[in-house]
Scaffold this motif. Sequence first.
Motif, PDB file in Angstrom:
ATOM      1  N   CYS A  53       0.858  -1.193   0.000  1.00  0.00           N
ATOM      2  CA  CYS A  53       0.000   0.000   0.000  1.00  0.00           C
ATOM      3  C   CYS A  53       0.886   1.232   0.000  1.00  0.00           C
ATOM      4  CB  CYS A  53      -0.891   0.028   1.236  1.00  0.00           C
ATOM      5  SG  CYS A  53      -2.221  -1.168   1.219  1.00  0.00           S
ATOM      6  N   ASP A  57      -0.974   7.595  -0.955  1.00  0.00           N
ATOM      7  CA  ASP A  57      -2.190   7.544  -1.765  1.00  0.00           C
ATOM      8  C   ASP A  57      -3.398   7.706  -0.855  1.00  0.00           C
ATOM      9  OD1 ASP A  57      -4.265   7.068  -3.456  1.00  0.00           O
ATOM     10  OD2 ASP A  57      -3.662   5.035  -4.029  1.00  0.00           O
ATOM     11  N   ARG A  58      -4.174   8.739  -1.055  1.00  0.00           N
ATOM     12  CA  ARG A  58      -5.331   8.992  -0.200  1.00  0.00           C
ATOM     13  C   ARG A  58      -6.355   7.863  -0.252  1.00  0.00           C
ATOM     14  NH1 ARG A  58      -6.558  13.479   2.436  1.00  0.00           N
ATOM     15  NH2 ARG A  58      -5.250  15.325   2.225  1.00  0.00           N
ATOM     16  N   ASN A  59      -6.350   7.096  -1.336  1.00  0.00           N
ATOM     17  CA  ASN A  59      -7.330   6.021  -1.500  1.00  0.00           C
ATOM     18  C   ASN A  59      -6.824   4.671  -0.992  1.00  0.00           C
ATOM     19  OD1 ASN A  59      -9.233   7.741  -2.812  1.00  0.00           O
ATOM     20  ND2 ASN A  59      -8.036   7.586  -4.701  1.00  0.00           N
ATOM     21  N   MET A  60      -5.662   4.671  -0.377  1.00  0.00           N
ATOM     22  CA  MET A  60      -5.130   3.391   0.096  1.00  0.00           C
ATOM     23  C   MET A  60      -6.054   2.803   1.160  1.00  0.00           C
ATOM     24  SD  MET A  60      -2.742   3.529   3.204  1.00  0.00           S
ATOM     25  CE  MET A  60      -3.046   4.574   4.627  1.00  0.00           C
ATOM     26  N   ASN A  61      -6.201   1.489   1.127  1.00  0.00           N
ATOM     27  CA  ASN A  61      -7.098   0.810   2.054  1.00  0.00           C
ATOM     28  C   ASN A  61      -6.487  -0.529   2.446  1.00  0.00           C
ATOM     29  OD1 ASN A  61      -9.357   0.210   3.596  1.00  0.00           O
ATOM     30  ND2 ASN A  61     -10.477  -0.657   1.857  1.00  0.00           N
ATOM     31  N   ARG A 100      -1.254  14.087   5.785  1.00  0.00           N
ATOM     32  CA  ARG A 100      -2.381  13.298   6.276  1.00  0.00           C
ATOM     33  C   ARG A 100      -2.391  13.259   7.800  1.00  0.00           C
ATOM     34  NH1 ARG A 100      -3.571   7.924   2.992  1.00  0.00           N
ATOM     35  NH2 ARG A 100      -5.547   8.293   4.069  1.00  0.00           N
TER      36      ARG A 100
END
Length: 222
Positions: A53, A57-61, A100
């Motif tokens: 990951c 990346d703001r969309n990392m999950n 973040r």
Amino acid sequence: MTDEKESNDFLLVPALVGIVVLLLLKVFYDLYRKLTKSHHEVYFVMMGEPECCNPNDRNMNPGNNCRKYCMGKLLLKIMNRINGAKSSICVAMYNFSNHRLADCLLRAHRRGVKIRLVTDKSTCESGENKTQAKRLKDAGISVRISGEDDKLMHHKFCLIDGTSPKGVLITGSLNWTYGGLSKNCENVAFISNGRVQQFYREAFDHIWNKFSTPYYPRTSNV
């Protein structure tokens, strides 16, 4: 009859004293257990492993399929701890550029959590550390700088709800930077222990009161 009553009264006094002593011992024992109760979690970021990951990346999950030492998992752990703060956050961070984590502090500030950040003077003169420090200061968060010449404010720790039994100390080698969370080999410990938290709180207050000054960035260079 009178002598018998006096005798009973005489015996009653040490019994009451004994009960009080036992109650006090119970209180002190519970306090001791509360202060020494510990929960530790140590997290490592290891080099040489395949990318999993991307923490930038703001969309990392991060999920169950992530590798053991996933950098995204580590970032999420720190973010969740900050997001769960109830009363106070003390951050001593040599270099702080991760937006973040700064966003998490801003949200905590908006919900009434008292936040103090101290960072190193040399890293706060330019770049992303300066940008994040200014963002936090402009939002009303107390920001100070420390360090001089060859003496760096090289600490990397965050104390969340330090006076609470549910508080946590986050410490280790990690700077809150993009490189630290995406490139470096790092270690981070999450420690819940009242006595340890107290030591770090005292150290933070010492730095804050004696070896730091309010942060006033040169707005023309931002």
